[in-house]
Design a protein around this motif. Structure first.
Motif, mmCIF file in Angstrom:
data_model
loop_
_atom_site.group_PDB
_atom_site.id
_atom_site.type_symbol
_atom_site.label_atom_id
_atom_site.label_comp_id
_atom_site.label_asym_id
_atom_site.label_seq_id
_atom_site.Cartn_x
_atom_site.Cartn_y
_atom_site.Cartn_z
ATOM 1 N N ASN A 87 0.846 -1.197 0.000
ATOM 2 C CA ASN A 87 0.000 0.000 0.000
ATOM 3 C C ASN A 87 0.883 1.249 0.000
ATOM 4 O OD1 ASN A 87 -1.790 2.105 0.566
ATOM 5 N ND2 ASN A 87 -3.106 0.816 1.831
ATOM 6 N N SER A 88 1.174 1.759 -1.177
ATOM 7 C CA SER A 88 2.066 2.909 -1.279
ATOM 8 C C SER A 88 1.429 4.182 -0.715
ATOM 9 C CB SER A 88 2.481 3.131 -2.741
ATOM 10 O OG SER A 88 1.347 3.293 -3.562
ATOM 11 N N THR A 89 0.089 4.264 -0.733
ATOM 12 C CA THR A 89 -0.590 5.431 -0.160
ATOM 13 C C THR A 89 -0.385 5.482 1.346
ATOM 14 O OG1 THR A 89 -2.286 5.292 -1.894
ATOM 15 C CG2 THR A 89 -2.784 6.656 0.029
ATOM 16 N N ALA A 90 -0.546 4.338 2.007
ATOM 17 C CA ALA A 90 -0.303 4.272 3.442
ATOM 18 C C ALA A 90 1.169 4.557 3.751
ATOM 19 C CB ALA A 90 -0.705 2.906 3.987
ATOM 20 N N GLN A 91 2.053 4.083 2.877
ATOM 21 C CA GLN A 91 3.478 4.356 3.082
ATOM 22 C C GLN A 91 3.768 5.860 3.034
ATOM 23 O OE1 GLN A 91 5.499 1.769 0.182
ATOM 24 N NE2 GLN A 91 6.310 0.615 1.913
ATOM 25 N N GLY A 92 3.027 6.585 2.207
ATOM 26 C CA GLY A 92 3.183 8.039 2.174
ATOM 27 C C GLY A 92 2.828 8.656 3.514
ATOM 28 N N ALA A 93 1.779 8.119 4.152
ATOM 29 C CA ALA A 93 1.397 8.597 5.480
ATOM 30 C C ALA A 93 2.478 8.254 6.501
ATOM 31 C CB ALA A 93 0.057 7.981 5.894
#
Length: 211
Positions: A87-93
């Motif tokens: 989950n790259s979006t969660a990794q951004g967080a």
């Protein structure tokens, strides 16, 4: 989960005190539909990292960064954490969380992809610590690739191994519980591994190669 165990878990969370940054991250984690590590688990990870002083560590399951931040807080200031998630979006967080904590960006290396494939690409015997936070059905196939990464004294820490007492309950035959129970039973039969199972949060299994 028994009333006594539930009370113990609640008491330990309260005793370990609040952490505003991680508490906010946990709320954010639920918005992503992800289960963050508990406050007690996070404190344990920080302490383990402080004791082990890993210069290089790997995390499987970045999420929004609750365990990521816990590990980085305990690692030496020169230590680098490689964190893997699909989950790259969660990794951004998670990256934002680490930035808010004032940790140098170069200390966190984010890798997106299936953990089993990414682990194979990392250098063998080059890491001091590996932390795995994944569904019980996925855990077992990550153990050998993770052990391959560790140096002679490296530590493998596996989350979600007791499932808040479900694994110890013989009546519980759910797929998640049976997957965790089966993994623990097979690990117990391996003579080349030192092991400690801790009833912290969802359960932490510590493994180290012996001999």
């Amino acid at each position: 989960m028994s009333r006594d165990l539930a009370g113990d878990l609640t008491f330990s969370e309260q005793y370990n005190g609040p952490d505003p940054l991680l508490d906010a991250a946990r709320t954010h984690s639920h918005e992503f539909g992800l289960a963050p590590v508990s406050q007690t688990t996070a404190k344990t990870l920080t302490l383990l990292a402080r004791l082990l002083t890993p210069v290089a560590a790997v995390e499987v399951g970045t999420g929004v960064g609750t365990s990521t931040l816990a590990l980085l807080r305990g690692m030496p200031t020169a230590g680098i954490l490689t964190s893997i998630d699909t989950n790259s979006t969660a990794q951004g967080a998670a990256r934002d969380l680490v930035d808010m904590a004032g940790i140098r960006p170069g200390r966190l290396r984010l890798m997106s992809g299936r953990a089993e494939e990414v682990l194979k690409k990392l250098a063998p015997a080059a890491y001091d610590m590996v932390f795995i936070d994944s569904e019980p059905s996925n855990l077992e196939r990550m153990i050998q690739p993770s052990l391959r990464l560790l140096d002679a004294h490296g530590l493998l820490v596996i989350h979600q191994t007791m499932l808040k007492g479900a694994v110890a309950d013989p009546v519980d035959r759910s797929p998640r519980t049976q997957a965790a129970r089966g993994m623990l039973n097979r690990i117990a039969q391996q003579e080349n591994l030192e092991r400690v199972l801790l009833p912290i949060g969802q359960g932490l299994l510590l493994l180290q190669k012996s001999g």
